[in-house]
Structures are given as C-alpha cells and as structure tokens.
Design a protein around this motif. Sequence first.
Motif, PDB file in Angstrom:
ATOM      1  N   ALA A  59       0.774  -1.160   0.060  1.00  0.00           N
ATOM      2  CA  ALA A  59       0.087   0.108  -0.225  1.00  0.00           C
ATOM      3  C   ALA A  59       0.817   1.043   0.014  1.00  0.00           C
ATOM      4  CB  ALA A  59      -0.855   0.001   1.154  1.00  0.00           C
ATOM      5  N   VAL A  61       0.681   4.997   0.999  1.00  0.00           N
ATOM      6  CA  VAL A  61      -0.177   5.834   1.686  1.00  0.00           C
ATOM      7  C   VAL A  61       0.433   7.306   1.895  1.00  0.00           C
ATOM      8  CG1 VAL A  61      -0.782   6.263   4.089  1.00  0.00           C
ATOM      9  CG2 VAL A  61      -0.151   4.119   3.376  1.00  0.00           C
ATOM     10  N   THR A  62      -0.513   8.097   1.490  1.00  0.00           N
ATOM     11  CA  THR A  62      -0.321   9.680   1.702  1.00  0.00           C
ATOM     12  C   THR A  62      -1.258  10.312   2.836  1.00  0.00           C
ATOM     13  OG1 THR A  62       0.108   9.751  -0.572  1.00  0.00           O
ATOM     14  CG2 THR A  62      -0.528  11.943   0.359  1.00  0.00           C
ATOM     15  N   ILE A  85       1.029   2.521  11.117  1.00  0.00           N
ATOM     16  CA  ILE A  85       0.236   1.971  10.020  1.00  0.00           C
ATOM     17  C   ILE A  85       0.711   0.537   9.703  1.00  0.00           C
ATOM     18  CG2 ILE A  85       0.164   2.288   7.529  1.00  0.00           C
ATOM     19  CD1 ILE A  85       0.113   5.298   8.170  1.00  0.00           C
ATOM     20  N   LEU A 107      -8.838   2.814   6.623  1.00  0.00           N
ATOM     21  CA  LEU A 107      -8.443   4.258   6.230  1.00  0.00           C
ATOM     22  C   LEU A 107      -8.933   5.024   7.519  1.00  0.00           C
ATOM     23  CD1 LEU A 107      -9.601   5.204   2.630  1.00  0.00           C
ATOM     24  CD2 LEU A 107      -7.273   5.318   3.694  1.00  0.00           C
ATOM     25  N   ALA A 110      -6.918   4.034  10.635  1.00  0.00           N
ATOM     26  CA  ALA A 110      -5.318   4.814  10.112  1.00  0.00           C
ATOM     27  C   ALA A 110      -5.428   6.137  10.576  1.00  0.00           C
ATOM     28  CB  ALA A 110      -4.824   4.425   8.948  1.00  0.00           C
ATOM     29  N   VAL A 130      -6.066  10.332   5.660  1.00  0.00           N
ATOM     30  CA  VAL A 130      -5.244   9.352   5.097  1.00  0.00           C
ATOM     31  C   VAL A 130      -5.804   8.829   3.851  1.00  0.00           C
ATOM     32  CG1 VAL A 130      -4.222   7.186   5.546  1.00  0.00           C
ATOM     33  CG2 VAL A 130      -4.529   8.745   7.393  1.00  0.00           C
ATOM     34  N   PHE A 132      -5.145   6.415   0.539  1.00  0.00           N
ATOM     35  CA  PHE A 132      -4.265   5.122  -0.222  1.00  0.00           C
ATOM     36  C   PHE A 132      -4.159   5.385  -1.826  1.00  0.00           C
ATOM     37  CE2 PHE A 132      -6.260   1.846   3.117  1.00  0.00           C
ATOM     38  CZ  PHE A 132      -5.579   2.246   3.919  1.00  0.00           C
ATOM     39  N   TRP A 135      -2.885   0.192  -3.747  1.00  0.00           N
ATOM     40  CA  TRP A 135      -3.522  -1.015  -2.879  1.00  0.00           C
ATOM     41  C   TRP A 135      -3.273  -2.285  -3.686  1.00  0.00           C
ATOM     42  CZ3 TRP A 135      -4.523  -0.841   2.437  1.00  0.00           C
ATOM     43  CH2 TRP A 135      -5.229  -1.939   2.979  1.00  0.00           C
TER      44      TRP A 135
END
Length: 139
Positions: A59, A61-62, A85, A107, A110, A130, A132, A135
């Motif tokens: 994944a 993640v930003t 995470i 999400l 997280a 958060v 994704f 994925w």
Amino acid sequence: MLSRCFKNRFRFFALSCAVSMGFSFAVAADLPPGTAYVELQPAFTLNYGQTTKVRYLQAAVTLRVRDELAAVVVAVHLDAIRHEIIMLFARQSEETVRSSAGREEILEQALEAVQALMIKETGEILVDRVLFTSWVVQS
C-alpha cells in the motif's frame, strides 16, 4: 510584527530543512489554502492476517495535512507514523483487506491512529485525512 517575521523565518527554515533532508510533500493549488500532502515512502509491503498461509499487502499511503508547517512537523514523526500503520495493516483479516468496505474501515482506523499519535507527540491534530494511492493484495 516581530512575531510574524519570526514565524515566516521559522517556516522558511523548517521547509528548507525538510526539503534538504529529502522529505516529500506537495502543496496542492486547487485545494483550500495551506493544504499539503506528505507521502509515506517507500510504500508499505508486509504480511497480514493471522493464518499460516502467507499473504502480502502493498500500500502506498499519503497524509493530507493542514499546511506546509504541519507537513514539516509530521515529517519529523514519520518513523512513528509508519510503525502505527504497519501494526494496523498486519492485524487485518483477509476479508477486511479484500473488500471496499474493509479498506474504508482501515482508512478510518489509520486516521484515528495517526491523529492520536500526533496529539500525543505534538498536542495538535495535524493530519486530516489518510489516502491510499495504491493498494495491492496477494493471497
């Protein structure tokens, strides 16, 4: 006037340090003033689930933060954020990881975990979303 000048100099210094250290964040032009993104790089690649069969999750993640200064503060805590995470992903079931509703739940979890960490470390909620950006699941 002096405090405003100091604040601007601090922002410039903090942003300069973050950029020179290789932290990746971007200010989006079409979003509310100050909104910035912090990419958690490299992407997360790990095993998940509690079964004997090996399952992999990758994944990207930003994190969306309120402004550039928040991006710098969040960047300082990236190791702790990554840990939270990773632990969250690792305890997910296959059903949760594979379903759209499950990913939405992850999400939310997280975001809650990152916000709790930021409150503990800085006293402020700096992350408001958060995302994704990739994925990939292999069972």
